[in-house]
Design a protein around this motif. Structure first.
Motif, PDB file in Angstrom:
ATOM      1  N   ALA A 115       3.717  10.557   2.086  1.00 22.69           N
ATOM      2  CA  ALA A 115       3.988  11.900   1.132  1.00 22.69           C
ATOM      3  C   ALA A 115       2.548  12.479   0.989  1.00 22.69           C
ATOM      4  O   ALA A 115       1.622  11.921   1.268  1.00 22.69           O
ATOM      5  N   LYS A 116       2.560  13.979   0.961  1.00 19.30           N
ATOM      6  CA  LYS A 116       1.202  14.638   0.912  1.00 19.30           C
ATOM      7  C   LYS A 116       0.504  14.027  -0.044  1.00 19.30           C
ATOM      8  O   LYS A 116       0.709  13.685  -1.243  1.00 19.30           O
ATOM      9  N   GLY A 117      -0.655  13.681   0.242  1.00 14.88           N
ATOM     10  CA  GLY A 117      -1.718  13.347  -0.673  1.00 14.88           C
ATOM     11  C   GLY A 117      -1.863  11.850  -0.770  1.00 14.88           C
ATOM     12  O   GLY A 117      -2.549  11.125  -1.533  1.00 14.88           O
ATOM     13  N   GLU A 118      -0.817  11.091   0.051  1.00 10.66           N
ATOM     14  CA  GLU A 118      -0.537   9.550  -0.422  1.00 10.66           C
ATOM     15  C   GLU A 118      -1.725   8.679  -0.093  1.00 10.66           C
ATOM     16  O   GLU A 118      -2.391   7.712  -0.689  1.00 10.66           O
ATOM     17  N   PHE A 119      -2.995   9.408   0.701  1.00  9.56           N
ATOM     18  CA  PHE A 119      -4.012   8.698   1.234  1.00  9.56           C
ATOM     19  C   PHE A 119      -5.160   9.234   0.435  1.00  9.56           C
ATOM     20  O   PHE A 119      -6.300   9.194   1.221  1.00  9.56           O
ATOM     21  N   GLY A 120      -5.071  10.146  -0.619  1.00  6.13           N
ATOM     22  CA  GLY A 120      -6.245  10.621  -1.131  1.00  6.13           C
ATOM     23  C   GLY A 120      -6.550  11.939  -0.598  1.00  6.13           C
ATOM     24  O   GLY A 120      -5.638  12.705  -0.051  1.00  6.13           O
ATOM     25  N   ALA A 121      -7.965  12.611  -0.696  1.00  5.91           N
ATOM     26  CA  ALA A 121      -8.470  13.734   0.064  1.00  5.91           C
ATOM     27  C   ALA A 121      -9.396  13.752   0.658  1.00  5.91           C
ATOM     28  O   ALA A 121     -10.375  12.685   0.547  1.00  5.91           O
ATOM     29  N   ASP A 122      -9.805  14.719   1.471  1.00 10.51           N
ATOM     30  CA  ASP A 122     -10.865  14.486   2.310  1.00 10.51           C
ATOM     31  C   ASP A 122     -11.912  14.844   1.656  1.00 10.51           C
ATOM     32  O   ASP A 122     -11.969  15.312   0.388  1.00 10.51           O
ATOM     33  N   SER A 123     -13.057  15.259   2.285  1.00  2.53           N
ATOM     34  CA  SER A 123     -14.611  15.864   1.479  1.00  2.53           C
ATOM     35  C   SER A 123     -14.280  17.061   0.813  1.00  2.53           C
ATOM     36  O   SER A 123     -15.029  17.369  -0.207  1.00  2.53           O
ATOM     37  N   ARG A 124     -13.408  17.906   1.248  1.00  2.00           N
ATOM     38  CA  ARG A 124     -13.146  19.385   0.947  1.00  2.00           C
ATOM     39  C   ARG A 124     -12.311  19.347  -0.282  1.00  2.00           C
ATOM     40  O   ARG A 124     -11.926  20.356  -0.841  1.00  2.00           O
ATOM     41  N   GLY A 125     -11.473  18.256  -0.598  1.00  2.00           N
ATOM     42  CA  GLY A 125     -10.656  17.986  -1.516  1.00  2.00           C
ATOM     43  C   GLY A 125      -9.128  18.293  -1.186  1.00  2.00           C
ATOM     44  O   GLY A 125      -8.096  18.362  -1.879  1.00  2.00           O
ATOM     45  N   ARG A 126      -9.066  18.349   0.340  1.00  2.00           N
ATOM     46  CA  ARG A 126      -7.720  18.633   0.924  1.00  2.00           C
ATOM     47  C   ARG A 126      -7.041  17.233   0.919  1.00  2.00           C
ATOM     48  O   ARG A 126      -7.302  16.266   1.283  1.00  2.00           O
ATOM     49  N   PRO A 127      -5.700  17.293   0.649  1.00  2.00           N
ATOM     50  CA  PRO A 127      -5.117  16.318   0.554  1.00  2.00           C
ATOM     51  C   PRO A 127      -4.826  15.419   2.145  1.00  2.00           C
ATOM     52  O   PRO A 127      -4.807  16.262   3.081  1.00  2.00           O
ATOM     53  N   ILE A 128      -4.547  14.222   2.055  1.00  2.00           N
ATOM     54  CA  ILE A 128      -4.398  13.368   3.416  1.00  2.00           C
ATOM     55  C   ILE A 128      -3.136  12.625   2.972  1.00  2.00           C
ATOM     56  O   ILE A 128      -3.080  11.947   2.057  1.00  2.00           O
ATOM     57  N   PRO A 129      -2.149  12.970   3.781  1.00  2.00           N
ATOM     58  CA  PRO A 129      -1.929  13.811   4.807  1.00  2.00           C
ATOM     59  C   PRO A 129      -1.868  15.265   4.072  1.00  2.00           C
ATOM     60  O   PRO A 129      -1.632  15.365   2.802  1.00  2.00           O
ATOM     61  N   TRP A 130      -1.938  16.234   4.751  1.00  2.00           N
ATOM     62  CA  TRP A 130      -1.940  17.354   4.315  1.00  2.00           C
ATOM     63  C   TRP A 130      -0.461  17.964   3.856  1.00  2.00           C
ATOM     64  O   TRP A 130      -0.359  19.157   3.338  1.00  2.00           O
ATOM     65  N   GLY A 131       0.693  17.290   4.267  1.00  2.00           N
ATOM     66  CA  GLY A 131       1.830  17.833   4.114  1.00  2.00           C
ATOM     67  C   GLY A 131       2.721  16.325   4.179  1.00  2.00           C
ATOM     68  O   GLY A 131       2.215  15.273   4.558  1.00  2.00           O
ATOM     69  N   ASN A 132       4.079  16.613   3.945  1.00  2.00           N
ATOM     70  CA  ASN A 132       4.740  15.330   3.877  1.00  2.00           C
ATOM     71  C   ASN A 132       5.152  14.962   5.321  1.00  2.00           C
ATOM     72  O   ASN A 132       5.398  15.827   6.081  1.00  2.00           O
ATOM     73  N   ILE A 133       5.077  13.730   5.708  1.00  2.00           N
ATOM     74  CA  ILE A 133       5.397  13.335   6.927  1.00  2.00           C
ATOM     75  C   ILE A 133       6.761  12.325   6.738  1.00  2.00           C
ATOM     76  O   ILE A 133       6.613  11.206   6.118  1.00  2.00           O
ATOM     77  N   PRO A 134       7.676  12.856   7.391  1.00  2.00           N
ATOM     78  CA  PRO A 134       8.964  12.066   7.394  1.00  2.00           C
ATOM     79  C   PRO A 134       9.109  10.843   8.209  1.00  2.00           C
ATOM     80  O   PRO A 134       8.278  10.716   9.051  1.00  2.00           O
ATOM     81  N   ALA A 135       9.660   9.988   7.533  1.00  2.00           N
ATOM     82  CA  ALA A 135       9.714   8.518   8.325  1.00  2.00           C
ATOM     83  C   ALA A 135      10.362   8.975   9.825  1.00  2.00           C
ATOM     84  O   ALA A 135      11.512   9.416   9.763  1.00  2.00           O
ATOM     85  N   ARG A 136       9.998   8.408  10.899  1.00  2.39           N
ATOM     86  CA  ARG A 136      10.413   8.369  12.249  1.00  2.39           C
ATOM     87  C   ARG A 136      10.510   7.115  12.881  1.00  2.39           C
ATOM     88  O   ARG A 136       9.514   6.872  13.477  1.00  2.39           O
ATOM     89  N   VAL A 137      11.417   6.592  12.603  1.00  2.00           N
ATOM     90  CA  VAL A 137      11.622   5.044  12.843  1.00  2.00           C
ATOM     91  C   VAL A 137      11.647   4.911  14.549  1.00  2.00           C
ATOM     92  O   VAL A 137      12.563   5.581  14.903  1.00  2.00           O
ATOM     93  N   TRP A 138      10.616   4.614  15.073  1.00  2.00           N
ATOM     94  CA  TRP A 138      10.518   4.358  16.539  1.00  2.00           C
ATOM     95  C   TRP A 138      10.582   2.829  16.913  1.00  2.00           C
ATOM     96  O   TRP A 138      11.032   2.442  17.901  1.00  2.00           O
ATOM     97  N   LEU A 139      10.057   1.919  15.755  1.00  3.25           N
ATOM     98  CA  LEU A 139      10.088   0.467  16.023  1.00  3.25           C
ATOM     99  C   LEU A 139      11.230  -0.104  15.704  1.00  3.25           C
ATOM    100  O   LEU A 139      11.504  -0.074  14.380  1.00  3.25           O
ATOM    101  N   GLY A 140      11.914  -1.058  16.283  1.00  2.00           N
ATOM    102  CA  GLY A 140      13.300  -1.545  15.712  1.00  2.00           C
ATOM    103  C   GLY A 140      14.108  -2.185  16.737  1.00  2.00           C
ATOM    104  O   GLY A 140      13.811  -1.677  18.002  1.00  2.00           O
ATOM    105  N   LEU A 141      15.093  -2.752  16.276  1.00  4.74           N
ATOM    106  CA  LEU A 141      16.120  -3.245  17.157  1.00  4.74           C
ATOM    107  C   LEU A 141      17.476  -2.783  17.104  1.00  4.74           C
ATOM    108  O   LEU A 141      18.077  -2.714  16.154  1.00  4.74           O
ATOM    109  N   SER A 142      18.221  -2.244  18.004  1.00  5.83           N
ATOM    110  CA  SER A 142      19.704  -1.870  17.836  1.00  5.83           C
ATOM    111  C   SER A 142      20.370  -2.939  18.375  1.00  5.83           C
ATOM    112  O   SER A 142      19.965  -4.288  18.694  1.00  5.83           O
ATOM    113  N   GLU A 143      21.698  -2.998  18.065  1.00  3.34           N
ATOM    114  CA  GLU A 143      22.459  -3.987  18.720  1.00  3.34           C
ATOM    115  C   GLU A 143      22.501  -4.356  19.924  1.00  3.34           C
ATOM    116  O   GLU A 143      22.474  -5.674  20.738  1.00  3.34           O
ATOM    117  N   ALA A 144      22.345  -3.141  20.932  1.00  4.24           N
ATOM    118  CA  ALA A 144      22.163  -3.318  22.240  1.00  4.24           C
ATOM    119  C   ALA A 144      20.828  -3.894  22.652  1.00  4.24           C
ATOM    120  O   ALA A 144      21.009  -4.697  23.592  1.00  4.24           O
TER     121      ALA A 144
END
Length: 161
Positions: A115-144
């Motif tokens: 979520a936006k700001g989930e990791f706090g803010a930078d030295s200028r007070g800007r949120p880290i991350p600066w916007g919401n980052i959706p989960a993009r599951v890349w690691l995992g196992l399919s049935e195949a």
């Protein structure tokens, strides 16, 4: 960041059978790791999660930032200018098992989202991350993938018989 753990009973059953026959499971686990690295690289090429669903697209703001920086469109959601996440997938195999993943600091955020700001803010007070980052599951196992792993174990067992 939470660690994602995958267990599948058919795989565990096959591994237990192999463990009884093999003194050292490292070659089996190494082959599994090599297989899974290739599976995950292909997933990056296709831009899909383990079930084949497309990853959430990059935001228009992110795409525009890449264009301004001269990095082109970079439309694949998890491939940026450095291509590190897609190319630095690694594995560690030993007698006890295999681990596949990435040591990159942001790999967990890409997997789980943030979520936006989930990791706090930078030295200028800007949120880290600066916007919401959706989960993009890349690691995992399919049935195949599960079936591919079972095939690897079977191949090793066949060599013993």
């Amino acid at each position: 960041m939470a660690r994602t753990v995958f267990n599948d009973k058919p795989i565990v059953g096959k591994l237990q059978a192999a463990d009884k026959l093999l003194d050292d499971m490292t070659p089996v686990y190494r082959d599994m790791g090599e297989y899974l690295i290739e599976v995950h690289r292909e997933r990056f090429r296709l831009g899909v999660d383990p079930d084949g669903n497309p990853w959430a697209p990059k935001s228009p703001v992110t795409i525009e930032r890449y264009r301004r920086q001269g990095d082109g469109d970079r439309l694949n959601p998890l491939i940026g200018p450095s291509r590190r996440l897609s190319t630095e997938i690694s594995m560690f195999a030993n007698q006890a098992g295999v681990e596949v993943g990435s040591s990159l600091e942001y790999s967990g955020v890409m997997q789980e989202g943030a979520a936006k700001g989930e990791f706090g803010a930078d030295s200028r007070g800007r949120p880290i991350p600066w916007g919401n980052i959706p989960a993009r599951v890349w690691l995992g196992l399919s049935e195949a993938n599960n079936l591919g792993i079972i095939d690897i174990v079977d191949e090793h067992l066949e060599q013993l018989v």
